[in-house]
Motif scaffolding. Structure first.
Motif, short mmCIF file in Angstrom:
data_model
loop_
_atom_site.label_atom_id
_atom_site.label_comp_id
_atom_site.label_asym_id
_atom_site.label_seq_id
_atom_site.Cartn_x
_atom_site.Cartn_y
_atom_site.Cartn_z
N UNK A 9 0.83 -1.20 0.00
CA UNK A 9 0.00 0.00 0.00
C UNK A 9 0.87 1.26 0.00
N UNK A 10 2.01 1.19 0.66
CA UNK A 10 2.92 2.33 0.66
C UNK A 10 3.46 2.63 -0.73
N UNK A 11 3.81 1.59 -1.46
CA UNK A 11 4.30 1.81 -2.82
C UNK A 11 3.19 2.29 -3.74
N UNK A 12 1.98 1.81 -3.51
CA UNK A 12 0.84 2.32 -4.28
C UNK A 12 0.70 3.83 -4.09
N UNK A 30 6.21 9.22 7.71
CA UNK A 30 7.66 9.33 7.61
C UNK A 30 8.17 9.32 6.17
N UNK A 31 7.26 9.52 5.24
CA UNK A 31 7.64 9.76 3.84
C UNK A 31 6.83 10.94 3.33
N UNK A 32 7.36 11.60 2.32
CA UNK A 32 6.68 12.80 1.83
C UNK A 32 6.95 12.99 0.35
N UNK A 33 6.17 13.88 -0.24
CA UNK A 33 6.44 14.39 -1.58
C UNK A 33 6.62 15.89 -1.46
N UNK A 34 7.75 16.37 -1.95
CA UNK A 34 8.03 17.81 -1.97
C UNK A 34 8.10 18.26 -3.42
#
Length: 316
Positions: free
Chosen positions: A54-57, A298-302
């Motif tokens: 789900x994280x990779x999705x 703990x992951x993001x998109x910038x």
């Protein structure tokens, strides 16, 4: 004298490509999203945990949302530069979606690009998509040059080398360009990363830079993530930019981008249409949602942009 920089963790960083490709293939096999090409690069893989799938999705869909918004503004008269491309199949998926991008450039360690070139050369389904009638495709062990697709081995820590490779790929600095950097900058020392980002922001007239990587790395969960990566030989040399969403934004602003925004993956996941989320949530049951939420936190998109064209590009 060879200016190429060698670091003890380079081999471990390169191995993260195999890990990411295997995780993507696991999710694809279960139906999280469609990708007819990943199997040409990664043959078999064990099923990953539901949280990983789900994280990779969320990662793939989040980046896709921004690429779609970019293409809505530019059409195909644009450039895509994929930094640390690994075995990413975006070029072929965009072709299947009807896009013929002016110039699609992929950069990674030569050891990675040599493998990707090998797979492309030996597979007609990959090769046919980059072939243009009456045009040549040029190969060497680490690089491939087609009319609108280029993959080249390079050390991203060496700006002069990057500039030379982009020249070989006939990159046009006046054409709208989107940069993709998924779990790439975090492995580059801060000063080298600053030099690279400043060079991009100063050379391209109209651009958007999309980063996917860690964030909130100063709490207990972040410490565990760091420890796990270090145990595999990966030191996160650029982790100071991953402390908060604000540090992600500031890195881009301080490197000359006109503006920047950042979203954690909780926000990104919630921006995906509800029908699509409902579909994939039925594919696998989670034992508990807390771990997935922690991963998303703990992951993001910038996003950083140069010029005015992309200042309103954002995660919904």
């Amino acid at each position: 004298m060879d200016k190429r920089m060698f670091h003890p963790c380079d081999e471990s960083v390169q191995a993260t490509n195999d890990d990411a490709s295997e995780c993507k293939r696991s999710a694809i096999k279960l139906g999280y999203w469609k990708d007819d090409y990943i199997g040409y690069f990664i043959k078999s893989t064990e099923r990953k945990a539901p949280e990983i799938n789900r994280g990779y999705f969320a990662r793939v869909k989040g980046v896709e949302i921004l690429i779609e918004k970019f293409l809505q503004k530019t059409g195909d008269k644009c450039q895509i530069i994929n930094l640390g491309c690994g075995f990413d199949t975006l070029y072929w998926r965009l072709r299947d979606a009807g896009h013929m991008i002016n110039n699609f450039v992929e950069l990674d360690f030569p050891t990675v690009t040599s493998k990707k070139c090998y797979f492309i050369k030996r597979n007609k389904n990959l090769l046919s998509k980059i072939y243009v009638e009456d045009e040549d495709i040029r190969f060497n062990p680490t690089d491939l040059h087609a009319p609108n697709y280029h993959i080249m081995g390079v050390d991203l820590r060496n700006v002069d080398e990057v500039a030379n490779k982009l020249k070989q790929a006939e990159v046009d600095f006046t054409v709208p360009t989107i940069f993709l950097a998924e779990c790439v900058l975090v492995y580059i020392e801060a000063q080298n990363c600053t030099n690279l980002l400043k060079w991009f922001s100063s050379q391209f007239q109209t651009a958007v830079f999309v980063i996917y990587e860690q964030v909130n790395m100063n709490d207990r969960f972040g410490d565990v993530m760091l420890s796990n990566l270090r145990s595999r030989g990966c030191s996160l040399a650029g982790v100071e930019a991953c402390i908060t969403l604000d540090t992600q934004v500031l890195r881009l602003i301080n490197c000359g981008f006109s503006g920047a925004k950042a979203y954690d993956m909780v926000q990104v996941y919630e921006s995906i249409p509800i029908a699509e989320r409902n579909r994939i949530e039925r594919l696998e049951m989670l034992d508990e949602g807390e771990l997935l939420t922690q991963l998303f936190q703990h992951y993001c998109i910038a996003i950083g942009w140069v010029g005015d064209l992309f200042q309103d590009v954002e995660i919904p």
